[in-house]
Design a protein around this motif. Structure first.
Motif, mmCIF file in Angstrom:
data_model
loop_
_atom_site.group_PDB
_atom_site.id
_atom_site.type_symbol
_atom_site.label_atom_id
_atom_site.label_comp_id
_atom_site.label_asym_id
_atom_site.label_seq_id
_atom_site.Cartn_x
_atom_site.Cartn_y
_atom_site.Cartn_z
ATOM 1 N N GLU A 1 5.336 3.371 -4.251
ATOM 2 C CA GLU A 1 5.275 4.496 -5.176
ATOM 3 C C GLU A 1 5.943 4.181 -6.516
ATOM 4 O O GLU A 1 5.590 4.768 -7.535
ATOM 5 N N GLU B 1 -2.622 2.991 -4.526
ATOM 6 C CA GLU B 1 -3.058 4.364 -4.721
ATOM 7 C C GLU B 1 -1.911 5.371 -4.770
ATOM 8 O O GLU B 1 -2.040 6.439 -5.359
ATOM 9 N N LYS B 2 -0.798 5.051 -4.138
ATOM 10 C CA LYS B 2 0.339 5.981 -4.105
ATOM 11 C C LYS B 2 1.306 5.770 -5.270
ATOM 12 O O LYS B 2 2.303 6.482 -5.381
ATOM 13 N N ASN C 1 -7.615 3.753 -11.411
ATOM 14 C CA ASN C 1 -7.745 4.274 -10.044
ATOM 15 C C ASN C 1 -6.442 4.908 -9.563
ATOM 16 O O ASN C 1 -6.417 5.567 -8.513
ATOM 17 N N LEU C 2 -5.414 4.726 -10.325
ATOM 18 C CA LEU C 2 -4.094 5.230 -9.924
ATOM 19 C C LEU C 2 -3.972 6.691 -10.348
ATOM 20 O O LEU C 2 -3.319 7.042 -11.331
ATOM 21 N N THR C 3 -4.603 7.550 -9.597
ATOM 22 C CA THR C 3 -4.657 8.969 -9.952
ATOM 23 C C THR C 3 -3.313 9.674 -9.797
ATOM 24 O O THR C 3 -3.132 10.777 -10.312
ATOM 25 N N ASN C 4 -2.377 9.072 -9.071
ATOM 26 C CA ASN C 4 -1.044 9.673 -8.907
ATOM 27 C C ASN C 4 -0.033 9.149 -9.930
ATOM 28 O O ASN C 4 1.135 9.535 -9.902
ATOM 29 N N LEU D 1 -4.909 -1.256 -6.553
ATOM 30 C CA LEU D 1 -4.998 -0.904 -5.129
ATOM 31 C C LEU D 1 -3.834 -0.026 -4.669
ATOM 32 O O LEU D 1 -3.855 0.495 -3.550
ATOM 33 N N GLU E 1 -8.686 -1.445 -13.787
ATOM 34 C CA GLU E 1 -8.488 -1.035 -12.406
ATOM 35 C C GLU E 1 -7.335 -0.045 -12.264
ATOM 36 O O GLU E 1 -7.269 0.710 -11.285
ATOM 37 N N SER F 1 0.802 -1.224 0.000
ATOM 38 C CA SER F 1 0.000 0.000 0.000
ATOM 39 C C SER F 1 0.834 1.273 0.000
ATOM 40 O O SER F 1 0.341 2.338 -0.373
#
Length: 540
Positions: free
Chosen positions: A446, A467-468, A489-492, A465, A486, A443
């Protein structure tokens, strides 16, 4: 003419007659080039006849003639007289034959001084008169004197005016000089040897004792044999501390001594003289002030950070004995050899960076038991082997970079348990198999780089999943399938590289809404438009 004068003439004529029969010997000398005759004398003579000369002229002449053939002239007298002539003795000097009856072995005399010369007038009368004689063949004798004034005391003075050498022969002035010089040089040699033994010339006994004390302290961390072997790095480090270091540490300060030695060894082992920057090293100040070295508040070395500085050689294992060391960073140098498993002894080690060097062999399993380790970067070396499953023991690990080596095998799923992992870079190895689904549990991740391996299967949807995640690179493998939706979902996400695989389908349009996202896919003509992408920055 008196009777006494007649007797003298008869005597000389008799002597001359007998001498004429003697063989001739040539003396070659720059100061004495004359031909004289050598008396042929017997090896033994009778001491009782030594004083048998009578004052009667006829008997005197006969006795002299007889004695010249039967007596052996004292070798010491003959050599003394000859050497007097060779040394430039003044004519008129006399000698004494009072002691001429001392026996000299003929063989020994010949070996010491092979030339024998009779004196010609080495006989005196019992009346005390001195006969002026001539040498062999009519030559004047070695000494001359007035008819009546020369007595045996003057002859004795001549014989004793030259001191005999060690072998019994007189020594000329030049020989005496050379003998004095030889004795002087020998004496100087003995004195110098004694001074060296006493340590006057750099072998100070106290310094030697200090060296032994140092070794007794340091042998717990360094090989004693190497410390005592000249030209080894260990020897050079010890010699610097013992003879050059201005701090002059006491052996009782064991912690400081060990640290000082280890840092000096680091310098010698990695060719410190050729570093681009080596300010402070071995100049006498605290090692905490040396370039690239940082210490804790208690003056213990905590960090060695020397990047791109032309370090060359093997990393000395002694640095694993620095108890407070928490960082080793020698990125971009020319350090070679295997990575020592002794680094596992550094219980405080948090940063271990060996990137871009020439380390070889396998990655020691022991490293994965350093519970404090947060950063492990060994990329761009010549390491091989597999990634051990016990990597899960590195619970504090945040960065793992094994890129640019020859690691092979599957990616262990246990990596997925490293919850604090921020960056995982395994690119450019020989890894194969499927990408573990457990990586979706990281989680905090990066950066995930798995490029340029032999991975197969599809891109796990579990990556959605993360997210970072800002960088996802899975290019240059043998991946199949399509890009999971999916991943939108990785907006970064800023970098997505999926090119050079067997991926097909359409890149979700949602990716085009992510700002700053750079997508590389097989959407070009060269790949036959395997991937349909309307917002890809690079199409292969």
């Amino acid at each position: 003419m008196s009777r006494r004068s007649n007797n003298k003439i008869d005597e000389e004529m008799s002597i001359g007659t007998s001498l004429a029969e003697a063989p001739t010997v040539v003396i070659n000398n720059s100061s004495f080039n004359k031909t004289v005759r050598k008396y042929d004398v017997d090896e033994h003579y009778d001491n009782d006849n030594d004083n048998s000369v009578s004052s009667n002229s006829v008997e005197y002449s006969q006795e002299v003639k007889k004695n010249l053939h039967e007596r052996k002239v004292n070798e010491t007298v003959r050599r003394a007289l000859v050497m007097k002539r060779l040394d430039g003795a003044t004519p008129g000097t006399t000698s004494n034959l009072g002691n001429a009856n001392a026996k000299v072995d003929n063989a020994d005399a010949s070996s010491l001084y092979p030339l024998s010369v009779a004196t010609g007038d080495a006989v005196k009368s019992q009346e005390g008169g001195q006969k002026k004689g001539h040498g062999p063949g009519g030559l004047e004798s070695v000494y001359e004197g007035d008819d009546e004034a020369i007595d045996e005391q003057k002859l004795h003075g001549l014989l004793n005016s030259s001191k005999p050498s060690l072998i019994g022969s007189p020594i000329s002035g030049r020989r005496k000089l050379w003998l004095i010089i030889a004795i002087g040089l020998a004496s100087i040699g003995v004195i110098i040897g004694a001074l060296f033994a006493a340590g006057v010339f750099g072998t100070d006994s106290s310094s030697s004792e200090t060296g032994l004390d140092y070794i007794s302290v340091l042998e717990s961390i360094s090989d004693r044999t190497l410390m005592e072997t000249p030209d080894t790095h260990e020897y050079n480090a010890l010699q610097w501390i013992e003879n050059e270091d201005t701090l002059m540490l006491e052996s009782t300060d064991e912690l400081a001594l060990r640290q000082r030695y280890i840092m000096a060894l680091f310098y010698f082992a990695l060719n410190g003289e050729s570093w681009s920057l080596n300010m402070g090293w071995l100049l006498g100040g605290s090692e905490c002030e040396w370039y690239g070295v940082s210490c804790t508040s208690s003056a213990q070395v905590g960090s060695i950070e020397i990047e791109s500085n032309r370090l060359k050689g093997q990393l000395p294992t002694e640095i694993t004995s620095l108890p407070s060391l928490y960082e080793v960073n020698v990125r971009n140098n020319q350090i070679s050899g295997p990575i020592s498993p002794l680094f596992a002894n550094l219980s405080n080690l948090t940063v271990f960076v060996l990137e871009d060097n020439r380390f070889n062999s396998t990655l020691p399993v022991d490293l994965f038991f350093i519970s404090s380790l947060k950063v492990l970067i060994v990329s761009e070396n010549d390491l091989e082997g597999s990634i051990p499953s016990m990597i899960e023991a590195l619970e504090e690990l945040e960065t793992l970079n094994l890129a640019g080596n020859s690691f092979e095998g599957e990616i262990p799923s246990e990596i997925g348990s490293l919850e604090k992992m921020i960056s995982l870079d395994l690119q450019s190895n020989k890894l194969y198999g499927k990408i573990p689904l457990s990586l979706g549990s990281l989680s905090s991740l990066e950066n995930l780089s798995l490029s340029n391996n032999d991975l197969e299967g599809g891109i796990p949807s579990e990556f959605g999943l993360l997210e970072k995640l800002t960088v996802l690179k899975v290019d240059s493998n043998r991946l199949t399938g399509s890009i999971p939706v999916e991943l939108t979902n990785l907006t970064n996400l800023m970098t997505l590289k999926v090119n050079d695989n067997d991926i097909t389908g359409t890149v979700p349009s949602s990716f085009c809404e992510i700002e700053m996202l750079a997508i590389s896919a097989d959407c070009g003509e060269n790949t036959g438009y395997q991937v349909n992408c309307t917002c890809c920055s690079t199409c292969f």
